[in-house]
Structure formats: C-alpha cells, structure tokens
Design a protein around this motif. Structure first.
Motif, PDB file in Angstrom:
ATOM      1  N   CYS A   1      -2.420  -5.337 -10.253  1.00 22.08           N
ATOM      2  CA  CYS A   1      -1.902  -6.643  -9.823  1.00 22.08           C
ATOM      3  C   CYS A   1      -0.447  -6.528  -9.408  1.00 22.08           C
ATOM      4  CB  CYS A   1      -2.050  -7.665 -10.941  1.00 22.08           C
ATOM      5  SG  CYS A   1      -3.767  -8.116 -11.301  1.00 22.08           S
ATOM      6  N   ALA A   2       0.345  -5.765 -10.196  1.00 24.16           N
ATOM      7  CA  ALA A   2       1.761  -5.630  -9.888  1.00 24.16           C
ATOM      8  C   ALA A   2       1.963  -4.902  -8.575  1.00 24.16           C
ATOM      9  CB  ALA A   2       2.468  -4.877 -11.027  1.00 24.16           C
ATOM     10  N   SER A   3       1.134  -3.877  -8.323  1.00 23.21           N
ATOM     11  CA  SER A   3       1.310  -3.091  -7.102  1.00 23.21           C
ATOM     12  C   SER A   3       0.962  -3.889  -5.856  1.00 23.21           C
ATOM     13  CB  SER A   3       0.451  -1.828  -7.170  1.00 23.21           C
ATOM     14  OG  SER A   3      -0.924  -2.164  -7.196  1.00 23.21           O
ATOM     15  N   ASN A   4       0.150  -4.929  -6.019  1.00 24.50           N
ATOM     16  CA  ASN A   4      -0.245  -5.741  -4.870  1.00 24.50           C
ATOM     17  C   ASN A   4       0.510  -7.064  -4.812  1.00 24.50           C
ATOM     18  OD1 ASN A   4      -1.778  -6.027  -2.506  1.00 24.50           O
ATOM     19  ND2 ASN A   4      -3.241  -7.353  -3.552  1.00 24.50           N
ATOM     20  N   ALA A   5       1.515  -7.209  -5.678  1.00 21.03           N
ATOM     21  CA  ALA A   5       2.321  -8.426  -5.642  1.00 21.03           C
ATOM     22  C   ALA A   5       3.155  -8.439  -4.368  1.00 21.03           C
ATOM     23  CB  ALA A   5       3.232  -8.484  -6.865  1.00 21.03           C
ATOM     24  N   PRO A   6       3.343  -9.609  -3.763  1.00 18.43           N
ATOM     25  CA  PRO A   6       4.113  -9.662  -2.518  1.00 18.43           C
ATOM     26  C   PRO A   6       5.592  -9.413  -2.746  1.00 18.43           C
ATOM     27  CG  PRO A   6       3.584 -11.868  -3.273  1.00 18.43           C
ATOM     28  CD  PRO A   6       2.835 -10.917  -4.173  1.00 18.43           C
ATOM     29  N   TYR A   7       6.242  -8.871  -1.710  1.00 18.06           N
ATOM     30  CA  TYR A   7       7.705  -8.806  -1.720  1.00 18.06           C
ATOM     31  C   TYR A   7       8.216 -10.183  -1.342  1.00 18.06           C
ATOM     32  CZ  TYR A   7      12.378  -8.419   0.168  1.00 18.06           C
ATOM     33  OH  TYR A   7      13.703  -8.644   0.439  1.00 18.06           O
ATOM     34  N   VAL A   8       9.168 -10.689  -2.081  1.00 19.24           N
ATOM     35  CA  VAL A   8       9.744 -12.000  -1.801  1.00 19.24           C
ATOM     36  C   VAL A   8      11.259 -11.885  -1.845  1.00 19.24           C
ATOM     37  CG1 VAL A   8       9.887 -14.423  -2.477  1.00 19.24           C
ATOM     38  CG2 VAL A   8       7.768 -13.167  -2.859  1.00 19.24           C
TER      39      VAL A   8
ATOM     40  N   LEU B   1      11.638 -11.945   4.842  1.00 16.56           N
ATOM     41  CA  LEU B   1      11.626 -12.909   3.743  1.00 16.56           C
ATOM     42  C   LEU B   1      10.471 -12.679   2.780  1.00 16.56           C
ATOM     43  CD1 LEU B   1      12.318 -16.215   5.707  1.00 16.56           C
ATOM     44  CD2 LEU B   1      13.952 -14.885   4.354  1.00 16.56           C
ATOM     45  N   TRP B   2       9.363 -12.182   3.323  1.00 19.43           N
ATOM     46  CA  TRP B   2       8.129 -12.110   2.518  1.00 19.43           C
ATOM     47  C   TRP B   2       7.207 -11.065   3.127  1.00 19.43           C
ATOM     48  CZ3 TRP B   2       3.027 -12.993   3.865  1.00 19.43           C
ATOM     49  CH2 TRP B   2       2.123 -13.305   2.835  1.00 19.43           C
ATOM     50  N   GLN B   3       6.544 -10.307   2.255  1.00 15.97           N
ATOM     51  CA  GLN B   3       5.574  -9.314   2.730  1.00 15.97           C
ATOM     52  C   GLN B   3       4.426  -9.210   1.732  1.00 15.97           C
ATOM     53  OE1 GLN B   3       6.023  -4.861   2.377  1.00 15.97           O
ATOM     54  NE2 GLN B   3       6.308  -5.016   4.610  1.00 15.97           N
ATOM     55  N   LYS B   4       3.214  -9.107   2.260  1.00 13.87           N
ATOM     56  CA  LYS B   4       2.030  -9.018   1.409  1.00 13.87           C
ATOM     57  C   LYS B   4       1.057  -7.993   1.975  1.00 13.87           C
ATOM     58  CE  LYS B   4      -1.162 -10.345  -1.619  1.00 13.87           C
ATOM     59  NZ  LYS B   4      -1.064 -10.040  -3.051  1.00 13.87           N
ATOM     60  N   LYS B   5       0.525  -7.140   1.097  1.00 12.98           N
ATOM     61  CA  LYS B   5      -0.486  -6.163   1.490  1.00 12.98           C
ATOM     62  C   LYS B   5      -1.872  -6.779   1.343  1.00 12.98           C
ATOM     63  CE  LYS B   5      -2.332  -1.608   0.257  1.00 12.98           C
ATOM     64  NZ  LYS B   5      -2.224  -0.479  -0.715  1.00 12.98           N
TER      65      LYS B   5
END
Length: 208
Positions: free
Chosen positions: A18-25, A171-175
């Motif tokens: 879950c942590a590895s797939n958390a978005p960058y904010v 601002l935000w990134q999600k895998k």
C-alpha cells in the motif's frame, strides 16, 4: 507461534504494498488546485516492450514503433479527457476541461511535438494552452509471448501526473496498473483502462 509469524509477514507485505503505491503529493497541492479553473489533458507518453516489438512480423523499425507509440499516446489522451469530462458533468470536478482536439491544435500551432512533451516545462505548456494545470501520463505496455495476452504477466503501467501552470511544479503523481483479463485482451484496452482510472482519482475530487 507459527500462525502469528505468518500473519505478521502477510500484514507487513500488505502495508509495504500500500505504501509503495501511495501517490506523491506536493506540500503545495491544496493551495495550488484551489486556483485551478481550467485544465487540459496532454497526449500521453507510451512505450511498448522491446520483445513485443521485435516479434511482430513485418512490423519493425524505429520509425514505425515511434509512430505506434505516438498514436497510442493520443488514444490514451482521448480516453482520459472523456473520463475527466464525465467527472465534470457529474459535478465531481468543479473545473473546466479543455477539449483534447483544441489542446492538440494549440500544441501544433505552437510547434510543440508530442515527442518533446516529456522534456518540456509543464508550466510553459500551460501558458501555450491557456490553462491552469495539465494532466499527463507516462505509460509502459508490456506484451509477453505468444503476443496475444495469455495468462502470463504483462499489462499496462501508467504514472499519472498533475502539473501546476503557475509554477510548472509536479503537484501529484499516482501509479496505476492494469493486467490482462483474458487471452483476447489488447494493449489498447489495458492502456485505456489506466487512463480512465487516472481521471477518476485526480485530487480535484478529494481522493488522493
């Protein structure tokens, strides 16, 4: 004792995943998106794995695959735009989303090539497009032998990005990932699905 250790290992794996797939904010994301009124979706950057390219009979050459990846990026841009527009229509995003055809015409008239988008300042692109922010995706599509998507690993992975027009900051990134679900699955459907997923989880609806 053995059961407790097993449970701890499983829990640790879940937490790590879950942590590895958390978005960058970004720390500035909330104040930045509050200023956004108009957004645009850029053509995505798409790449196919080399093994897939090399094993497509009669379909070889750098220029051929460069064009296929460009067209795939345009398809994903369209899918993402349509999905973002639906979010706006439903009232989930209180923003204006620029039509993707208008976006592409403005890019072309300004001399911006799709191939150049990855290395260009996104703030500059926002000014070219007269928008407050841009959504952009970087997608890797892996197709394994026998190149008809079987029950083998493979699929599409997209990094969805939201850039601020004023600063050009990420601002935000999600895998996002999509695996094949049948032998008849196609790279186009897998890529399109990640684009649709991206549109639904942009931070404009509070889901980050």
């Amino acid at each position: 004792m053995k059961r407790i250790l097993t449970a701890l290992v499983v829990l640790s794996y879940i937490v790590t995943s879950c942590a590895s797939n958390a978005p960058y904010v970004s720390a500035d994301v909330q104040s930045a998106i509050s200023r956004h009124q108009k957004i645009a979706v850029l053509p995505f950057e798409v790449s196919f794995n080399e093994e897939y390219k090399q094993n497509r009979r009669g379909r070889t050459g750098v220029e051929y695959w460069r064009e296929q990846e460009r067209l795939a990026g345009l398809d994903m841009q369209k899918e993402c735009f349509i999905s973002v527009a639906k979010q706006v229509e439903k009232g989930k995003f209180e923003k204006v989303v620029q039509d993707f055809l208008t976006t592409n015409k403005l890019l072309e008239s300004s001399g911006v090539k799709i191939y150049d988008i990855p290395k260009l300042d996104k703030g500059d692109l926002c000014r070219v497009l007269n928008v407050d922010a841009v959504v952009w995706g970087e997608t890797s599509i892996v197709v394994n032998p026998p190149f008809g998507f079987s029950a083998l690993p493979g699929g599409a992975t997209t990094y969805g990005n939201l850039y601020d027009g004023r600063t050009g900051e990420l601002l935000w990134q999600k895998k996002l990932s999509q695996n094949p679900t049948s032998r008849m699955d196609t790279p186009q459907r897998l890529g399109a699905e990640t684009a649709r997923q991206l549109a639904k989880i942009l931070p404009y609806n509070g889901r980050r």
